[in-house]
Motif scaffolding. Structure first.
Motif, PDB file in Angstrom:
ATOM      1  N   LEU A 185       3.337   5.288   6.185  1.00  0.00           N
ATOM      2  CA  LEU A 185       3.599   6.437   4.946  1.00  0.00           C
ATOM      3  C   LEU A 185       4.547   7.584   5.403  1.00  0.00           C
ATOM      4  O   LEU A 185       5.104   8.199   4.957  1.00  0.00           O
ATOM      5  N   ASP A 186       4.490   7.960   6.978  1.00  0.00           N
ATOM      6  CA  ASP A 186       5.226   8.958   7.808  1.00  0.00           C
ATOM      7  C   ASP A 186       7.042   8.416   7.253  1.00  0.00           C
ATOM      8  O   ASP A 186       7.672   9.545   7.003  1.00  0.00           O
ATOM      9  N   THR A 187       7.335   6.985   7.263  1.00  0.00           N
ATOM     10  CA  THR A 187       8.635   6.963   6.874  1.00  0.00           C
ATOM     11  C   THR A 187       8.757   7.470   5.892  1.00  0.00           C
ATOM     12  O   THR A 187      10.114   7.800   5.522  1.00  0.00           O
TER      13      THR A 187
ATOM     14  N   GLY B 265      17.362   3.229   0.006  1.00  0.00           N
ATOM     15  CA  GLY B 265      17.584   3.235   1.954  1.00  0.00           C
ATOM     16  C   GLY B 265      15.522   3.517   1.903  1.00  0.00           C
ATOM     17  O   GLY B 265      15.347   3.311   3.240  1.00  0.00           O
ATOM     18  N   GLN B 266      14.351   3.817   1.719  1.00  0.00           N
ATOM     19  CA  GLN B 266      13.371   4.104   2.103  1.00  0.00           C
ATOM     20  C   GLN B 266      12.610   3.334   2.220  1.00  0.00           C
ATOM     21  O   GLN B 266      11.154   2.846   2.977  1.00  0.00           O
TER      22      GLN B 266
ATOM     23  N   VAL C 257      10.995   1.342   5.095  1.00  0.00           N
ATOM     24  CA  VAL C 257       9.100   0.554   4.341  1.00  0.00           C
ATOM     25  C   VAL C 257       9.246  -0.581   4.956  1.00  0.00           C
ATOM     26  O   VAL C 257       8.464  -1.121   5.944  1.00  0.00           O
ATOM     27  N   SER C 258      10.352  -2.125   4.798  1.00  0.00           N
ATOM     28  CA  SER C 258      10.298  -2.640   5.001  1.00  0.00           C
ATOM     29  C   SER C 258      10.209  -2.803   6.594  1.00  0.00           C
ATOM     30  O   SER C 258       9.541  -4.043   7.109  1.00  0.00           O
TER      31      SER C 258
ATOM     32  N   ALA D 160       0.559  -1.393   0.041  1.00  0.00           N
ATOM     33  CA  ALA D 160      -0.785   0.392   0.041  1.00  0.00           C
ATOM     34  C   ALA D 160       1.087   1.216  -0.126  1.00  0.00           C
ATOM     35  O   ALA D 160       0.395   2.277  -0.622  1.00  0.00           O
ATOM     36  N   ALA D 161       2.163   1.234   0.432  1.00  0.00           N
ATOM     37  CA  ALA D 161       2.413   2.347   0.439  1.00  0.00           C
ATOM     38  C   ALA D 161       3.665   2.976  -0.524  1.00  0.00           C
ATOM     39  O   ALA D 161       3.392   4.205  -1.059  1.00  0.00           O
TER      40      ALA D 161
END
Length: 539
Positions: A446-448, A415-416, A420-421, A400-401
């Motif tokens: 989502l904030d990540t 890195g993102q 997320v993981s 979803a993200a």
């Protein structure tokens, strides 16, 4: 040579292990001659006992889907009111409430009894194996979800990126990722164990217009207040039950009366559960029919959000019915088809209720009954798994993200993706085992990557249906994990039972010896009563 299938275990010891050891087989087992199976025996197998429940549950689910689709097609111009939906869902809600009523006593009694009755070294081994399995499968799910969403790239194929956006409630809770993680830690250690049965701790951020130090766009500058929200603090109850079980195990013989009381309560709850489970075909039928009527539009499901829906579904199917069963095959050296088939009532209940916790009583019943998993393992592993092992939720949140970032034309770096993981794994652990809890923790993910929580509106239209599928994967993963742990703990559990049998024999011999020393009527009656109780299997 004697046939071991007719041997009886001494003292009526309850041995619920899976496997082919003579101790594990019921005394009434009779070998059938090859080639004697008939069509009648297969028919009787499908419509008797546990198989009857499985058959009825599957039939009721398929019938509910058919009737739900038929009502939508025949009455396509009718707009179902909330009251009409409530009437249709009513019996399903009653079934769901009955299941939820059993969750807290079943969860706490199972953990306390399982840990308290085992040797601490064995409890540590089972706990370590369970956690290792949970972490491994959750990471598999997250990385698999990332793989599928990057391969299919569903967000890039959305032609109209705004037409399926669902309005978000303006009264949404303002919260940061840091506060969410801190709330998770606070809920691990509830200040009031009774209160944790009905509420959870949460942090609220309040903006004060008159305070010049606050920035409306920076939540970290807002005032912090602590409040509670309605809902069972499952994490807190699990931690307390584990700690109490360890304390009872360390006390040994002193805690034995308490463990027996808790065990008796757990057995009584399981007896109630068996009665409720037979209502599952009716309860699931009405829940599924109402869900079919609540779906806004099939065009959304098959159109703009269709590729996203299929991406999540592919990931869930591959993980739940290929990856995790492959671990079962690798560890137990046998195919998992029969094991999964025996879990059908739990799987269908998970789909109908959308809750791992509500499915817990049914899952325990299927594991201990049809799959013959030792109850000391199932009642240790399943309650913890229903709380922290959320493979389907972790996979969904990662997909979803990244999907939302694709819709927003935002390319994520390596890195993102790693962030997320990690965040998806932590968020799935913190997600309460209730319907659509993953939607709440998705805000953390989502904030990540720097996306606003408002972007959740892009996936709300199909989230309720995906929630059912990911709950199925969560429940199936817990069950297979219990089967794997039971396999690797089998030898130790067998030794414990052999030791207990020896202890009981010694007690009986000592009672008989003492009887020859003192033959007064009162003492003799006490010795005979004690010996009788021990022979019947009480400890």
């Amino acid at each position: 040579m004697a046939d071991h299938t007719t041997e009886r275990t001494p003292f009526n010891v309850d041995t619920n292990y899976s496997g082919n050891s003579p101790v594990n087989r019921p005394a009434e087992t009779i070998k059938m001659a090859p080639g004697k199976r008939s069509r009648k025996s297969i028919w009787e197998k499908l419509f008797s006992g546990q198989e009857l429940l499985t058959t009825l549950t599957i039939i009721s689910t398929l019938l509910a889907v058919f009737i739900g689709l038929a009502l939508r097609i025949i009455l396509k111009d009718k707009r179902w009111t909330e009251r009409e939906k409530m009437y249709i869902r009513f019996l399903g809600d009653i079934f769901l409430r009955m299941l939820k009523m059993l969750i807290i006593p079943l969860l706490t009694c199972s953990i306390i009894s399982a840990i308290g009755s085992l040797d601490l070294s064995l409890s540590k081994k089972i706990g370590f194996q369970s956690i290792l399995y949970y972490v491994a499968t959750t990471l598999f799910a997250v990385f698999q979800g990332i793989f599928w969403v990057l391969l299919i790239r569903p967000g890039k194929f959305a032609k109209d990126k705004t037409s399926y956006v669902v309005p978000v409630d303006d009264g949404k809770r303002n919260i940061t990722t840091q506060d969410t993680l801190l709330d998770l830690a606070r809920n691990l250690f509830p200040s009031n164990i009774i209160e944790s049965c009905i509420v959870q701790d949460k942090t609220n951020l309040i903006y004060n217009v008159s305070d010049p130090k606050m920035s409306f766009n920076d939540l970290t500058t807002w005032n912090i207040t602590f409040d509670t929200s309605r809902g069972t603090n499952v994490l807190g109850l699990v931690v307390f039950s584990v700690a109490l079980g360890i304390a009872c195990a360390r006390l040994g013989i002193k805690a034995r009366p308490f463990i027996e009381t808790v065990d008796a309560l757990g057995e009584a709850i399981m007896l109630l559960t068996k009665g409720v489970i037979w209502l599952s075909p009716f309860g699931v039928f009405f829940l599924v029919v109402s869900n079919m009527l609540e779906m806004e539009s099939f065009s959304i499901l098959l159109g703009q959000l269709g590729l996203y829906f299929m991406t999540v579904l592919i990931g869930l199917i591959v993980h739940g019915f290929i990856t995790v069963p492959s671990l079962y095959l690798l560890c137990l050296r046998k195919f998992p088809f029969k094991f999964i088939m025996n879990m059908s009532p739990a799987i269908v209940t998970a789909f109908g209720t959308g809750s791992s916790s509500a499915s817990l009583p049914v899952t325990m019943h299927c594991l201990e009954g049809a799959n013959r998993i030792d109850q000391r393992v199932s009642r240790f592993v399943l309650p913890i798994g229903a709380t922290i092992n959320m493979d389907g939720t972790a996979l969904y949140e990662a997909v979803a993200a990244i999907y939302i970032s694709q819709v927003k034309d935002m390319e994520l770096s390596v890195g993102q993706l790693l962030a997320v993981s990690i965040t998806a794994t932590m968020a799935s652990i913190g997600a309460a085992a209730i319907p659509q809890a993953g939607l709440v923790t998705l805000v953390m993910v989502l904030d990540t990557v720097g996306l606003s929580s408002d972007n959740i509106s892009y996936i709300l239209a199909v989230d309720w249906l995906l929630d059912r599928f990911r709950t199925v994967v969560n429940v199936l993963g817990d069950a297979i994990g219990a089967g794997i742990v039971a396999k690797y703990s089998k030898e130790e559990l067998l030794k414990i039972d052999e030791f207990n049998i020896g202890q009981r024999s010694d007690h009986i011999e000592n009672a008989r010896t003492a009887e020859t020393w003192n033959t007064t009527p009162i003492y003799k009656f006490q010795i005979e009563s004690t010996a009788c109780i021990l022979v019947n299997g009480s400890e």
